[in-house]
Design an enzyme around this catalytic site. Structure first.
Site, mmCIF file in Angstrom:
data_model
loop_
_atom_site.group_PDB
_atom_site.id
_atom_site.type_symbol
_atom_site.label_atom_id
_atom_site.label_comp_id
_atom_site.label_asym_id
_atom_site.label_seq_id
_atom_site.Cartn_x
_atom_site.Cartn_y
_atom_site.Cartn_z
ATOM 1 N N SER A 186 5.369 -1.453 1.626
ATOM 2 C CA SER A 186 5.769 -2.164 0.425
ATOM 3 C C SER A 186 4.954 -3.452 0.300
ATOM 4 C CB SER A 186 7.278 -2.428 0.468
ATOM 5 O OG SER A 186 7.785 -2.652 -0.807
ATOM 6 N N ASP A 438 8.967 7.745 -5.269
ATOM 7 C CA ASP A 438 9.131 6.302 -5.147
ATOM 8 C C ASP A 438 8.762 5.633 -6.472
ATOM 9 O OD1 ASP A 438 9.121 3.619 -4.455
ATOM 10 O OD2 ASP A 438 7.277 3.752 -3.278
ATOM 11 N N HIS A 463 9.956 5.759 -0.740
ATOM 12 C CA HIS A 463 9.328 4.485 -0.398
ATOM 13 C C HIS A 463 9.045 4.377 1.107
ATOM 14 C CE1 HIS A 463 8.056 0.622 -1.898
ATOM 15 N NE2 HIS A 463 8.791 -0.038 -1.034
#
Length: 501
Positions: A186, A438, A463
């Site tokens: 991320s 995601d 994710h």
């Protein structure tokens, strides 16, 4: 006992209430492996990692007296499998995200499981202003007090922190020739990729998992995030999608009367009456966060979730319809209960909890300074329509911090426009993993740029699912993704040793 939202709206999302009717998501952190909640909660007793602090410089880019101030930056390490400096054994570094580094460390099983193969030292560096790495003597009130102090919280300062710490660590370990490989998911994945671009003399490669480095103004559609969520739900059940889509006006209408508010409280098992806006944000969080963590195996990040949780949500909605539970609210509750109460421990839901156990509060500043990632909802989709507006963001940031966002600074500093042509000429050794379920994948690198700038795309992935601990229930595609990543990293290290001779 009541189950609070565990500050989902505060921890993982910040709300620009002046501009939007629903929350704006940031990035979730790495995902907890269920067994690790108890077995790895006490790091020193079980040896998962050791804690150290590094005396870090406050400002790497200026030379004023304030710039030379120092603060203590935390990093965690595990040398259980390290082959040692004499053997030039590799060092795997996690570039910390927007929160407490212990949380990420406990949740990034891929590094722990991969370390024995490479005899690697594991290092997890905490991002400045988060966790215990707070400047100004660790005083949060001072550090977060105003723009004068918050101005030192930025991605470029964080990358310089990592560079300085890594160089010093290698020197102290007499491991100057040990290759460094970066890992991040991320925002941490964005930092890993950017570090490799900015400091190629320090790290030989980076695994950037679910890193939306293109999710900035002018690069991708602001609608791609919520479009992906809508498609995730629609792919499971058209009825499920339509029930959620049609719910917002009913909730708004109910919230206009006292009787309606009582109905909402009863239907959603709320601990007290809340506004329809609060309930909509609570539900939006459930749909959005479940889409981010739509994993093929059970998980326990913020809340316990089953495998394929979107499917379970839609099954709950469709089952309610078949059982003649005609109330749309009852169907929505059944779905939200999958996310908020899968363990069946809650008697009511508290939407007011503002706790921040993982120290994520600094992200709101970053989203008001440089991390301007457009999000909007197009007309006639699962969520209420909401146009992206830079002016609305700017107005909020002026109100909250008396600062004006810089929407193009990230792409000026790190690039993004024509990224395939640019990186093909100037970069190497980065893995970009993205799972297409995601919502952030739309801002990721989805096509390989060269033989050494590799995009790995998983149609069923969520994710940074690749960074999770492996399980016996992992589908073959996920096992294959991890093996491919390991093979690529091995090639980087092999080439490094070859060049070292």
């Amino acid at each position: 006992m009541p189950l609070s939202s565990l500050s989902l709206l505060l921890l993982l999302f910040f709300s620009f209430s002046l501009a939007f009717s629903h929350f704006i998501p940031t990035f979730p952190s790495s995902k907890l492996h269920p067994e690790l909640i108890t077995s790895h909660s006490s790091s020193l007793s079980n040896g998962l990692y050791k804690t150290k602090f590094f005396t870090q410089t406050l400002d790497h880019f200026d030379y004023t007296p304030q710039s030379n101030h120092k603060f203590q930056q935390r990093y965690l390490f595990n040398d259980t499998y390290w082959g040692g400096a004499k053997n030039n054994a590799p060092i795997f570094v996690y570039t910390g995200n927007e929160g407490n580094i212990e949380w990420f460390t406990q949740n990034t099983g891929f590094m722990f499981e991969t370390a024995p193969r490479f005899k690697a030292l594991l290092v997890f560096i905490e991002h400045r202003f988060y966790g215990k790495s707070v400047p100004f003597g660790g005083n949060r009130e001072v550090a977060y007090g105003n723009t004068t102090t918050l101005g030192y919280l930025s991605s470029t300062q964080a990358l310089a922190d990592y560079a300085t710490l890594i160089i010093d660590l290698k020197k102290n370990l007499s491991a100057i020739d040990s290759p460094v490989v970066l890992f991040g998911g991320s925002y941490g994945g964005m930092l890993a990729a950017w570090f490799r671009l900015k400091y190629p003399h320090i790290a030989i490669g980076a695994l950037a998992s679910s890193a939306p480095i293109l999710h900035f103004p002018g690069l991708v559609s602001p609608y791609v995030f919520y479009d992906t969520i809508a498609n995730d739900f629609r792919s499971e059940s058209e009825n499920c999608y339509n029930v959620i889509k049609g719910s917002w006006k009913e909730i708004e209408d109910a919230g206009k009367t006292d009787e309606g508010l009582k109905l909402l409280q009863k239907s959603f098992r709320l601990c007290k009456n809340y506004s329809s806006d609060a309930l909509e944000s609570w539900l939006s969080a459930a749909w959005t966060y479940t889409a981010m963590t739509d994993y093929p195996t059970p998980s326990n990040f913020m809340n316990p979730l089953p495998a394929y949780p979107i499917k379970k949500m839609c099954e709950a909605i469709d089952k309610s319809a078949k059982e003649n539970k005609t109330s749309r609210f009852e169907r929505l509750y059944a779905a939200a209960n999958v996310y908020y109460n899968y363990s069946a421990s809650a008697t009511c839901f508290d939407l007011d909890d503002n706790a921040d156990p993982h120290d994520l509060g600094g992200w709101q500043w970053q989203a008001c300074s440089e991390m301007i990632m457009p999000l909007g909802v197009r007309k006639d989709t699962m969520f209420p329509q909401s146009e992206w507006s830079y002016q609305s963001r700017s107005d909020y940031c002026q109100f909250a911090y008396d600062t004006t966002p810089r929407p193009h600074w990230i792409t000026t500093e790190f690039g993004g426009y024509h990224i395939h042509q640019v990186l093909k000429r100037s970069a190497s050794n980065i893995i970009f993993f993205n799972g297409l379920r995601d919502p952030w994948s739309g801002g990721g690198v989805l096509k390989s740029i060269s033989k050494t700038l590799v995009a790995i795309v998983a149609k069923e992935g969520a994710h940074h699912v690749d960074l999770r601990y492996s399980t016996k229930e992992d589908p073959k595609w996920l096992t294959d993704v991890r093996e491919k990543e390991i093979k690529i990293i091995a090639s980087w290290i092999k080439q490094y040793y070859r060049d070292l001779q």
